[in-house]
Design an enzyme around this catalytic site. Structure first.
Site, PDB file in Angstrom:
ATOM      1  N   ARG A  52     -12.131  23.737  -0.251  1.00 44.80           N
ATOM      2  CA  ARG A  52     -12.213  22.292  -0.449  1.00 44.80           C
ATOM      3  C   ARG A  52     -11.492  21.854  -1.727  1.00 44.80           C
ATOM      4  O   ARG A  52     -10.844  20.805  -1.746  1.00 44.80           O
ATOM      5  CB  ARG A  52     -13.680  21.860  -0.503  1.00 44.80           C
ATOM      6  CG  ARG A  52     -14.291  21.574   0.875  1.00 44.80           C
ATOM      7  CD  ARG A  52     -13.575  20.384   1.528  1.00 44.80           C
ATOM      8  NE  ARG A  52     -14.046  20.070   2.843  1.00 44.80           N
ATOM      9  CZ  ARG A  52     -14.954  19.148   3.140  1.00 44.80           C
ATOM     10  NH1 ARG A  52     -15.519  18.474   2.175  1.00 44.80           N
ATOM     11  NH2 ARG A  52     -15.294  18.924   4.386  1.00 44.80           N
ATOM     12  N   ASP A 161     -23.476   4.912  -4.994  1.00 48.26           N
ATOM     13  CA  ASP A 161     -23.068   6.256  -4.593  1.00 48.26           C
ATOM     14  C   ASP A 161     -22.180   6.825  -5.687  1.00 48.26           C
ATOM     15  O   ASP A 161     -21.631   6.079  -6.512  1.00 48.26           O
ATOM     16  CB  ASP A 161     -22.327   6.228  -3.257  1.00 48.26           C
ATOM     17  CG  ASP A 161     -22.397   7.561  -2.521  1.00 48.26           C
ATOM     18  OD1 ASP A 161     -23.247   7.702  -1.626  1.00 48.26           O
ATOM     19  OD2 ASP A 161     -21.613   8.467  -2.863  1.00 48.26           O
TER      20      ASP A 161
END
Length: 292
Positions: A52, A161
């Site tokens: 990732r 967030d």
């Protein structure tokens, strides 16, 4: 931020000269992610995290993971959101876990609006709002309740967030029609503007919903600028990968921001059992702040 564990996504193998994530760099990343995101990365996650983060190396023009660790040391806050987005997957949908919205519509919103009709404020926090489906679903049921009762209560939803990418989509408020399976036809017609031409297949949230929702970046493990109090906090599918001490601290902080008798909503696989004496279970993953 709603997340899945790194084991839930496919890694890109390091091959063809791609840099490898060494022991020292992986240990630094483990410590950094735990300190700043509350997520514990086991040794088994090394290859997956490596795959990732290769994307971040390419995006930043870095040759190896040592350089990426240096970036985090120099500017931890500047890269933190992209790091969190890289090692986690935002999973959300409109009206996920419908029983929570049923409780709001049938019981909580009518009670709150009646109690606050003479000048009170109604505040709901979507903590880990991801790409915005949750706060906009909350805004739909809130707007409907306000219309149904004719209430003039000052009502707002805070959506936060850590992920910059998720927040960008939440602010845009534009979604592919296939992602709106949880929204009834009546609500699609009432609360969304259907795209045409180059926007065919997309829908944009109604301006009224935007009026009710404030979207801000926030790391749940850092300082919180808001003081509350909130009538309800939705923190669903966020704490499942936190360790016990991190969960305990977070639940204590939530209790401090909730009204007496306020509600905390968790995800379907999350529980507060043995973690806090400040709440009582009153429904399926629904907790109420205890009244002294």
């Amino acid at each position: 931020m709603a997340t899945t564990a790194p084991s839930d996504f496919q890694a890109t193998p390091a091959s063809g000269g791609s840099p490898l994530l060494g022991d020292a760099e992986f240990q630094f990343l483990r410590d950094f992610v735990y300190q700043h995101c509350g997520i514990s990365l086991s040794e088994q996650k090394r290859q997956l995290v490596q795959g990732r983060l290769l994307r971040r190396l390419r995006a930043l023009g870095l040759r190896d993971f040592s350089g990426y660790c240096d970036v985090l040391r120099r500017d931890p806050d500047g890269e933190l959101g992209d790091l969190a987005s890289a090692i986690s997957t935002n999973v959300t949908s409109f009206f996920r876990e419908m029983h929570h919205y049923d409780l709001l519509v049938d019981e909580l919103l009518p009670r709150w609006l009646e109690a606050k009709k003479n000048g009170g404020r109604l505040r709901i926090w979507s903590a880990g709002c991801s790409s915005g489906e949750e706060p906009y679903a909350l805004a739909m049921v809130l707007a409907e309740a306000l219309e149904r009762t004719g209430s003039k209560v000052d009502a707002r939803i805070l959506a936060t967030d850590l992920s910059p990418q998720a927040l960008e989509q939440a602010r845009a408020g534009t979604y592919a029609l296939e992602r709106m399976g949880g929204v009834s036809e009546a609500r699609r017609n009432r609360w969304f503007l259907r795209g045409e031409g180059s926007y065919e297949g997309l829908a944009c949230v109604h301006p009224r919903l935007r009026e009710l929702v404030t979207i801000q970046p926030l790391n749940l493990l850092h300082e919180w600028p808001m003081r509350g109090p909130f009538d309800a906090i939705f923190c669903r599918n966020v704490v499942i990968y936190f360790d016990k001490p991190t969960k305990q601290r977070l639940f204590d902080r939530y209790a401090g921001l909730l009204e007496q008798g306020g509600y905390l909503f968790l995800g379907h696989s999350e529980s507060m059992y043995g973690l806090s004496d400040s709440f009582e279970l009153v429904g399926r993953t629904v907790y109420r702040k205890c009244v002294p």
